[in-house]
Each structure stands twice: as structure tokens, then as C-alpha cells.
Design a protein around this motif. Sequence first.
Motif, mmCIF file in Angstrom:
data_model
loop_
_atom_site.group_PDB
_atom_site.id
_atom_site.type_symbol
_atom_site.label_atom_id
_atom_site.label_comp_id
_atom_site.label_asym_id
_atom_site.label_seq_id
_atom_site.Cartn_x
_atom_site.Cartn_y
_atom_site.Cartn_z
ATOM 1 N N ASP A 99 22.544 -2.048 -21.746
ATOM 2 C CA ASP A 99 23.965 -1.997 -22.127
ATOM 3 C C ASP A 99 24.177 -0.966 -23.228
ATOM 4 O OD1 ASP A 99 24.755 -4.122 -20.394
ATOM 5 O OD2 ASP A 99 23.918 -5.563 -21.818
ATOM 6 N N GLY A 100 25.433 -0.703 -23.510
ATOM 7 C CA GLY A 100 25.796 0.152 -24.629
ATOM 8 C C GLY A 100 25.219 1.547 -24.485
ATOM 9 N N PRO A 101 24.694 2.121 -25.572
ATOM 10 C CA PRO A 101 24.146 3.484 -25.513
ATOM 11 C C PRO A 101 22.969 3.622 -24.551
ATOM 12 C CG PRO A 101 24.472 2.784 -27.797
ATOM 13 C CD PRO A 101 24.672 1.573 -26.949
ATOM 14 N N ALA A 102 22.305 2.508 -24.261
ATOM 15 C CA ALA A 102 21.150 2.560 -23.362
ATOM 16 C C ALA A 102 21.548 2.520 -21.895
ATOM 17 C CB ALA A 102 20.212 1.392 -23.660
ATOM 18 N N ARG A 103 22.813 2.323 -21.613
ATOM 19 C CA ARG A 103 23.259 2.161 -20.230
ATOM 20 C C ARG A 103 22.956 3.413 -19.402
ATOM 21 N NH1 ARG A 103 26.225 -1.278 -17.401
ATOM 22 N NH2 ARG A 103 27.404 -0.514 -15.611
ATOM 23 N N LEU A 104 22.533 3.209 -18.165
ATOM 24 C CA LEU A 104 22.223 4.323 -17.267
ATOM 25 C C LEU A 104 23.491 4.788 -16.550
ATOM 26 C CD1 LEU A 104 18.891 3.100 -15.614
ATOM 27 C CD2 LEU A 104 19.213 4.362 -17.737
ATOM 28 N N HIS A 105 23.661 6.092 -16.469
ATOM 29 C CA HIS A 105 24.807 6.667 -15.765
ATOM 30 C C HIS A 105 24.272 7.615 -14.707
ATOM 31 C CE1 HIS A 105 27.739 4.993 -18.597
ATOM 32 N NE2 HIS A 105 26.920 5.362 -19.561
ATOM 33 N N LEU A 106 23.974 7.047 -13.537
ATOM 34 C CA LEU A 106 23.497 7.834 -12.398
ATOM 35 C C LEU A 106 23.897 7.115 -11.128
ATOM 36 C CD1 LEU A 106 21.802 10.284 -11.442
ATOM 37 C CD2 LEU A 106 19.835 8.740 -11.325
ATOM 38 N N SER A 107 24.616 7.814 -10.262
ATOM 39 C CA SER A 107 25.056 7.206 -9.005
ATOM 40 C C SER A 107 23.857 6.692 -8.220
ATOM 41 C CB SER A 107 25.826 8.231 -8.167
ATOM 42 O OG SER A 107 26.957 8.686 -8.857
ATOM 43 N N GLY A 108 23.952 5.449 -7.790
ATOM 44 C CA GLY A 108 22.881 4.852 -6.996
ATOM 45 C C GLY A 108 21.815 4.155 -7.805
#
Length: 422
Positions: free
Chosen positions: A146-155
Amino acid sequence: MAENNGLLGSSAKGKAGSGAPPLEQLRLQYQGHCGRWEEVLLDIHRRIRALLERHGYSPTIKYRVKRFENFYEKLNRAERGGSGSDPPAVSDLLGLRIICPFLEDIDGVERLITENFPIIEVERKGAQHSFREFGYDSVHLLMRLDGPARLHLSGARSVCEIQLRTTLQDAWAEVEHELVYKSTIALPKESVKRKLAALNAILTLSDLMFQEIRDFQKEIRKRDEQRRTKLGPALPMPGCLGLPEGAEDGSEDLGFPLLSVAGAAGGSLEKAMLAALDAHSRGELEAAIDLYGRILEMKLDGKIRALVYNHRGMARFAVGDYRQALHDFSQALRFDGANHRAYANRGLCYRLLGRLQQSLKDYEKAVEMAPAALDGFWGRAQTCYEMGLLTRALADCEKVLSLKDDFAPARQLAQAIRHSMF
């Protein structure tokens, strides 16, 4: 950490599927965030390492960010096998593997991680395989990011996959990955599959045997500590090689109430026995074996002689001299045929020497003579498992767990048997 390193197939040159972004767009997303993901993973590694070391664990820990080609191929493969417009989410973009030497460590590490990190899923790999199959065993935990550690990559799911394995499970998984998962050649013969399944079963049983030996060593240390902290203690040694920690409470019926008997027999015997037991409990096994031998040269009552033979057999077993240990346990039974612990100890030696029918007979005698003792049932469970007597092995595992519900090796073996039978 092993993963498929093959190149993308022709189907991966455009889109992974109807719901996934084009290849180059996804690659740009990956490259833009990869450096931050490595920092996130390193932070997780440091936190888990610190937690485990505070609780006395020092496992090997590996970690990696999944390479883009492998991520995209897995996404592509998963979507081809799925349904719907959205691509299936890959859950191991960030991966961390914890490798422990013993089965009981897996349970302890899993408990600590689930209590201290946001674990949202637990999967036990290998649980679906029968004993004729050869998938590896592993516990997989998914930790929410969560938060700053959250992953942002489709799929990709915003999780870190944490794998828990023993050293032998990890070795098997690495080899199986090369032979089966990464290979483009199907296994040619049923006989090859059977050989792989047999190797997997051997490694599984080896894990259980390593755990059994560790339990024996822990019991020695526990009894030694009791001896050092109490006045006039009873035996500081376990009564049986396979006895798990805490299987018996108190000091009675430990198989060697020798101090009072030795005192009645004479001071020289008492001193010799104290020296032998002290050497044994401190792990000075060759010295203990020599001292037990000197005691056996004395004039002893039959039951006392049997108990000394039993203890020398345990010391010989601990140094790996199974044949001489077998001889001592047989001598113990010659002088005292009612010593159920000697039957259980000899049954273990027979099993390690591959003499399974004799091992089973000895364990059955131990169970018959001491139906409330754990060691006979646990030893018989393992022997029956090696003989393929799965129903009997499962019943003995359940009996062990009724006597000691937190005995992890019996729970592990029972789980493996249930999945192979049903």
C-alpha cells in the motif's frame, strides 16, 4: 530465485491479450518503476530479516524483481488460459524466498510473518499432488503493498510473494523447474515420471527424518538444562531417539531412574553414571560411549544393564553408527524385554537401515507396551509411510497429534498422506 528465462513467443510481439496494454507501452511502465520496486523489495527483505533474527531464526533469504520478459510471458500465458476482458493479475512481480533447514522452522517463520505483515493470501504448493506426482512443496504468502510501496503496472497485483521452503524443498524446486517447467520437451516415459516422483518422496521423507533428529537433540539439551537447574534430578536424557520436545512432562518414567538405583548399588557406579550422562548431555558422545562401556564391565542388575545398553545405543545412534546402536538396543531388550523405549529405538535403527518389516514389528511392540507414549506411534507412522501403508500411517499420525497437537512433523506427514490418498 528460479524463473522461466525463455524468450517471448510470437504471440507476445503485439499484445498479451485483449485486455493488456501493447508490449512497448507495458515495457515503458515497467522501466519507469523498476528502480523503486527494487527499493521496496530491499526494505521488505530488511524488515523480515530483522524480525526473524530477533526470534532466533537465521534462514537464507533470496529476493528479486521479476524480469520484464518473464512477467510479460507469464501474463500472456495466464490470459490465454483465463476468460474475460481483463488480463489475469500476476502476483509474483516482487518475490522473496525464505529457505529454512527444518520443517518446524517453516511453521514458526510463517506465523511470525502473518502476525507482523499484511498477508492477504496463503497457498500451500504441492498440497494438490499425489505421491505419484512430482510438484514441489512450498508455502506462498501474498503480502499487500500500500501507499508509496504500491505497484503501478498493468496486469500486476500490488503484492509481494513470499515463498517459504526447506533447503531440500528448494533444491527440488530448482531442479524440477529446469527439467519440467522450462523444458520444451515433454517427459518421454511413464518410468521417468515415476523416478521423479520417487526422488520427490525421498526428499520429503528426508525432511521428516532431519526434523526427527533435531527433536532428539533438543530433548537432550532440555533434559541437560533440567539437570543443571534442579537438585537431585532424574535422568537428563530422553528415553527415546524420536521423542519430540515436550512430549512428556515431569521426570518420571524417563526410562532411566538410575541415580537412586546407582546409589543403592554403590558410589563407584553412581559416579560413573553421572560422568557418562554428563558427557552425553553435553554432546561429548565418544566420551559417553567409552564411559557406558566401562560401566557395562561392572557387575550390574539386569534392568540396569539394559538401561545402560539403551543409552549407549542412543549415543552411538547420534554419531551415525546405526549398526552398533542396533546391537546395543538388542542387548537392552535381551536383559529387559519390557523396555518399550528400547523397542522404539531399535525400530528407528531398523528403518534407517532399510529393514522395514523388522522396524514395524518393533514399533508395534512399543505401542502395545506403552499405548500412551508418543514415540512408538510416531515411529510406526514413518515406517508405514515408507512401506506404502498409507491408511495405517495416517491413523498413527492422528494418534500422535491427539497426544501432542503442535507436533509439526506429524501434521506435515498427515497432510501429505491425505493429499496422496484423496
